[in-house]
Design an enzyme around this catalytic site. Structure first.
Site, mmCIF file in Angstrom:
data_model
loop_
_atom_site.group_PDB
_atom_site.id
_atom_site.type_symbol
_atom_site.label_atom_id
_atom_site.label_comp_id
_atom_site.label_asym_id
_atom_site.label_seq_id
_atom_site.Cartn_x
_atom_site.Cartn_y
_atom_site.Cartn_z
ATOM 1 N N ASN A 18 25.517 24.267 33.911
ATOM 2 C CA ASN A 18 26.733 24.743 34.340
ATOM 3 C C ASN A 18 26.381 25.975 34.077
ATOM 4 O O ASN A 18 27.815 26.591 33.331
ATOM 5 C CB ASN A 18 27.455 23.935 35.040
ATOM 6 C CG ASN A 18 28.537 24.977 36.419
ATOM 7 O OD1 ASN A 18 27.783 25.896 36.743
ATOM 8 N ND2 ASN A 18 29.676 24.038 36.293
ATOM 9 N N LYS A 35 28.404 28.284 35.307
ATOM 10 C CA LYS A 35 29.730 29.134 36.150
ATOM 11 C C LYS A 35 29.205 30.763 36.302
ATOM 12 O O LYS A 35 28.189 31.668 36.965
ATOM 13 C CB LYS A 35 30.148 28.846 35.029
ATOM 14 C CG LYS A 35 31.188 27.351 34.622
ATOM 15 C CD LYS A 35 32.359 27.274 34.318
ATOM 16 C CE LYS A 35 32.134 25.396 33.878
ATOM 17 N NZ LYS A 35 33.306 25.377 33.607
ATOM 18 N N HIS A 42 31.868 19.999 42.694
ATOM 19 C CA HIS A 42 32.367 20.674 41.651
ATOM 20 C C HIS A 42 34.135 20.972 40.872
ATOM 21 O O HIS A 42 34.351 21.553 42.279
ATOM 22 C CB HIS A 42 31.493 21.708 40.518
ATOM 23 C CG HIS A 42 31.630 21.926 39.509
ATOM 24 N ND1 HIS A 42 33.193 22.369 39.103
ATOM 25 C CD2 HIS A 42 31.367 21.710 37.973
ATOM 26 C CE1 HIS A 42 33.339 22.549 37.294
ATOM 27 N NE2 HIS A 42 32.075 22.196 37.134
ATOM 28 N N GLU A 44 35.672 22.949 39.945
ATOM 29 C CA GLU A 44 36.336 24.524 40.167
ATOM 30 C C GLU A 44 36.496 25.002 41.603
ATOM 31 O O GLU A 44 36.915 25.333 42.415
ATOM 32 C CB GLU A 44 35.285 25.358 39.367
ATOM 33 C CG GLU A 44 36.550 25.055 37.718
ATOM 34 C CD GLU A 44 34.810 25.428 36.656
ATOM 35 O OE1 GLU A 44 33.935 26.257 37.534
ATOM 36 O OE2 GLU A 44 35.333 24.513 35.659
ATOM 37 N N GLU A 102 32.808 14.134 35.915
ATOM 38 C CA GLU A 102 33.389 14.849 35.623
ATOM 39 C C GLU A 102 35.064 14.716 35.434
ATOM 40 O O GLU A 102 35.986 15.474 36.581
ATOM 41 C CB GLU A 102 32.651 16.608 36.001
ATOM 42 C CG GLU A 102 31.748 16.250 36.054
ATOM 43 C CD GLU A 102 31.550 18.206 35.463
ATOM 44 O OE1 GLU A 102 30.937 18.385 34.748
ATOM 45 O OE2 GLU A 102 31.694 19.080 36.482
ATOM 46 N N GLY A 134 35.883 22.074 30.345
ATOM 47 C CA GLY A 134 36.569 23.303 29.907
ATOM 48 C C GLY A 134 37.524 23.514 29.142
ATOM 49 O O GLY A 134 37.936 24.510 28.696
ATOM 50 N N SER A 190 33.803 19.019 28.451
ATOM 51 C CA SER A 190 33.038 19.485 26.722
ATOM 52 C C SER A 190 32.157 18.185 26.336
ATOM 53 O O SER A 190 32.035 17.862 25.038
ATOM 54 C CB SER A 190 33.849 19.427 26.057
ATOM 55 O OG SER A 190 36.107 20.041 26.911
#
Ligand code: PEP
Length: 253
Positions: free
Chosen positions: A12, A14, A97, A99, A169, A175, A214
């Site tokens: 990903n 991003k 996702h 985010e 996730e 992150g 991560s």
């Protein structure tokens, strides 16, 4: 692994990259992917998907988008439809996702509609689910994930999961440098597969469930060794060719 499910490693990107950086990264990956048995996917920003689809045609890598519009067509300024993604050679799309859920206020209902929109145009949705740190600490993990799955099951039914991917996730691991232990990941992956199996055991046994949060070259092997972990969804480490290849190399059935 060792269960008939071909591992998948999805990057990903991003909102990172440029045409020059993407080209350098893709060429570095393609040059060394022949030693990798996993399927490999890169999820790029919308504007690059078409060019990447052309470059990856006929290779073992596929391209995906990072989101899509839930609506099929119309006055939705700034949005991109499933049909448009399909039209330019996009194969996969991330849906829900964390985010998107937190920064762009996508709730379970909207995520479910995006899943249906993707799947109705032949895109493979990668449905992202996961709990926040507060939810884990208050022992809400399974309840949160059940709700995230149930919203999609209510909208789409179980059948489309035969052509979908689920990514677990944990939000606290994305992150942050914190990674779920292999046992923590396995526990939730088994829960997800078990929950889907209540609807259809065959579909549940075949669905690939990726771990994300991560993932690095140094921890991918132990995570991917777990029975219900079928590969990874990789953010930061997917931007570095050597690291991403290292992760891809340890994903085998
Ligand atoms: C992600 O973006 O989905 C992700 C897991 O990021 P990272 O690997 O950087 O934690």
């Amino acid at each position: 692994m060792g269960n008939g499910r071909r591992p998948l490693v999805a990057g990903n990107w991003k909102m990172h990259g440029s045409r020059a950086e993407n080209t350098a990264l893709l060429e570095a990956l393609l040059a060394r992917l022949n030693r990798v048995s996993a399927e490999v996917l890169v999820c790029a920003p919308f504007v690059y998907v078409s060019e990447i689809a052309t470059r990856l045609a006929g290779t073992q890598m596929a391209v995906g988008a990072q989101s899509l519009c839930a609506e099929p067509v119309g006055a939705f300024t700034g949005e991109v439809s499933a049909a448009m993604l399909q039209d330019i050679g996009c194969k996969y799309v991330l849906v829900g996702h964390s985010e998107r859920r937190s920064l762009f206020h996508e709730d379970n209902g909207l995520v479910a509609r995006k899943f249906v929109a993707a799947q109705s145009k032949g895109l493979v949705p990668v449905l992202c689910v996961g709990e926040s740190l507060a939810e884990r600490q208050s022992e809400q993990t399974f309840a949160v994930i059940r709700e995230q799955l149930d919203a999609v099951l209510a909208a789409a039914g179980i059948a489309p999961f035969a052509q979908a991917v689920v990514a677990y996730e944990p939000v606290w691991a994305i992150g942050t440098g914190l990674t779920a232990t292999p046992e923590q990941a396995q526990e939730v992956h088994a829960f997800i597969r078990g929950h889907l199996a209540k609807q259809d055991a065959t579909v549940a046994a075949g669905v690939r469930i990726l771990y994300g949060g991560s993932v690095k070259g140094s921890n991918a092997g132990e995570l991917f060794a777990m029975a219900d972990v079928d590969g990874g969804l990789v953010g930061g480490a997917s931007l570095k060719a050597d690291e991403f290849l290292q992760i891809c190399a340890v994903a085998h059935s």
